[in-house]
Write a protein that holds these residues in place. Sequence first.
Motif, PDB file in Angstrom:
ATOM      1  N   GLN A  99       0.852  -1.189   0.000  1.00 38.35           N
ATOM      2  CA  GLN A  99       0.000   0.000   0.000  1.00 38.35           C
ATOM      3  C   GLN A  99       0.890   1.242   0.000  1.00 38.35           C
ATOM      4  O   GLN A  99       1.698   1.428   0.904  1.00 38.35           O
ATOM      5  CB  GLN A  99      -0.910   0.039   1.227  1.00 38.35           C
ATOM      6  CG  GLN A  99      -1.993  -0.986   1.241  1.00 38.35           C
ATOM      7  CD  GLN A  99      -2.909  -0.824   2.454  1.00 38.35           C
ATOM      8  OE1 GLN A  99      -2.841   0.152   3.178  1.00 38.35           O
ATOM      9  NE2 GLN A  99      -3.761  -1.803   2.655  1.00 38.35           N
ATOM     10  N   ASP A 100       0.731   2.062  -1.018  1.00 38.52           N
ATOM     11  CA  ASP A 100       1.525   3.290  -1.089  1.00 38.52           C
ATOM     12  C   ASP A 100       1.250   4.174   0.124  1.00 38.52           C
ATOM     13  O   ASP A 100       0.097   4.391   0.498  1.00 38.52           O
ATOM     14  CB  ASP A 100       1.196   4.075  -2.358  1.00 38.52           C
ATOM     15  CG  ASP A 100       1.736   3.399  -3.611  1.00 38.52           C
ATOM     16  OD1 ASP A 100       2.672   2.590  -3.492  1.00 38.52           O
ATOM     17  OD2 ASP A 100       1.217   3.689  -4.699  1.00 38.52           O
ATOM     18  N   GLY A 101       2.313   4.639   0.734  1.00 36.43           N
ATOM     19  CA  GLY A 101       2.191   5.570   1.841  1.00 36.43           C
ATOM     20  C   GLY A 101       1.695   4.976   3.145  1.00 36.43           C
ATOM     21  O   GLY A 101       1.314   5.719   4.046  1.00 36.43           O
ATOM     22  N   ALA A 102       1.691   3.650   3.269  1.00 41.03           N
ATOM     23  CA  ALA A 102       1.219   3.018   4.506  1.00 41.03           C
ATOM     24  C   ALA A 102       2.129   3.434   5.670  1.00 41.03           C
ATOM     25  O   ALA A 102       3.347   3.363   5.573  1.00 41.03           O
ATOM     26  CB  ALA A 102       1.197   1.503   4.365  1.00 41.03           C
ATOM     27  N   GLU A 103       1.478   3.875   6.759  1.00 39.11           N
ATOM     28  CA  GLU A 103       2.205   4.333   7.929  1.00 39.11           C
ATOM     29  C   GLU A 103       1.572   3.766   9.199  1.00 39.11           C
ATOM     30  O   GLU A 103       0.380   3.457   9.222  1.00 39.11           O
ATOM     31  CB  GLU A 103       2.177   5.851   8.022  1.00 39.11           C
ATOM     32  CG  GLU A 103       2.853   6.550   6.861  1.00 39.11           C
ATOM     33  CD  GLU A 103       2.716   8.066   6.941  1.00 39.11           C
ATOM     34  OE1 GLU A 103       3.703   8.727   6.585  1.00 39.11           O
ATOM     35  OE2 GLU A 103       1.644   8.553   7.344  1.00 39.11           O
ATOM     36  N   VAL A 104       2.390   3.677  10.243  1.00 42.16           N
ATOM     37  CA  VAL A 104       1.919   3.225  11.547  1.00 42.16           C
ATOM     38  C   VAL A 104       2.210   4.348  12.536  1.00 42.16           C
ATOM     39  O   VAL A 104       3.329   4.864  12.589  1.00 42.16           O
ATOM     40  CB  VAL A 104       2.623   1.934  11.991  1.00 42.16           C
ATOM     41  CG1 VAL A 104       2.129   1.480  13.348  1.00 42.16           C
ATOM     42  CG2 VAL A 104       2.425   0.835  10.944  1.00 42.16           C
ATOM     43  N   ALA A 105       1.220   4.718  13.321  1.00 43.10           N
ATOM     44  CA  ALA A 105       1.379   5.754  14.324  1.00 43.10           C
ATOM     45  C   ALA A 105       1.570   5.112  15.696  1.00 43.10           C
ATOM     46  O   ALA A 105       0.874   4.157  16.048  1.00 43.10           O
ATOM     47  CB  ALA A 105       0.164   6.670  14.350  1.00 43.10           C
ATOM     48  N   CYS A 106       2.499   5.650  16.460  1.00 43.98           N
ATOM     49  CA  CYS A 106       2.646   5.284  17.868  1.00 43.98           C
ATOM     50  C   CYS A 106       1.814   6.285  18.655  1.00 43.98           C
ATOM     51  O   CYS A 106       2.126   7.484  18.675  1.00 43.98           O
ATOM     52  CB  CYS A 106       4.114   5.339  18.287  1.00 43.98           C
ATOM     53  SG  CYS A 106       4.376   4.975  20.039  1.00 43.98           S
ATOM     54  N   LEU A 107       0.759   5.813  19.273  1.00 43.53           N
ATOM     55  CA  LEU A 107      -0.151   6.696  19.988  1.00 43.53           C
ATOM     56  C   LEU A 107       0.273   6.943  21.434  1.00 43.53           C
ATOM     57  O   LEU A 107       0.105   8.039  21.963  1.00 43.53           O
ATOM     58  CB  LEU A 107      -1.573   6.133  19.958  1.00 43.53           C
ATOM     59  CG  LEU A 107      -2.156   5.913  18.564  1.00 43.53           C
ATOM     60  CD1 LEU A 107      -3.539   5.303  18.676  1.00 43.53           C
ATOM     61  CD2 LEU A 107      -2.177   7.204  17.758  1.00 43.53           C
ATOM     62  N   ALA A 108       0.776   5.904  22.095  1.00 42.25           N
ATOM     63  CA  ALA A 108       1.126   6.018  23.502  1.00 42.25           C
ATOM     64  C   ALA A 108       2.103   4.931  23.900  1.00 42.25           C
ATOM     65  O   ALA A 108       2.132   3.861  23.304  1.00 42.25           O
ATOM     66  CB  ALA A 108      -0.130   5.912  24.366  1.00 42.25           C
TER      67      ALA A 108
END
Length: 95
Positions: free
Chosen positions: A83-92
Amino acid sequence: MPETYWTLRWPDGSEERCYSPSSVVAELFSPGEVYPLADFRHRARIAMERASNRVAAKYGFACSSAMAQLDRIEAQVAKFEGQDGAEVACLAISQ
């Protein structure tokens, strides 16, 4: 070696609470930061391997929980590869 929990937001918007037997995740991830998928996977591997190694150094055996968490992370990452531009965010990150 405090147990640490970290919450992620995957590219599909779902959230997951992950486990580490060590606070090492805070050395590689920061709450509020977003990581490209490949970078996230690389950092997660390092974090879980270091956490397992810290357990091994203290108790004489690797941490199967850290390796199981890495397996779950790897399975999630595989869902979004390509997936182009797939990102994972660290929330906490919490102990």
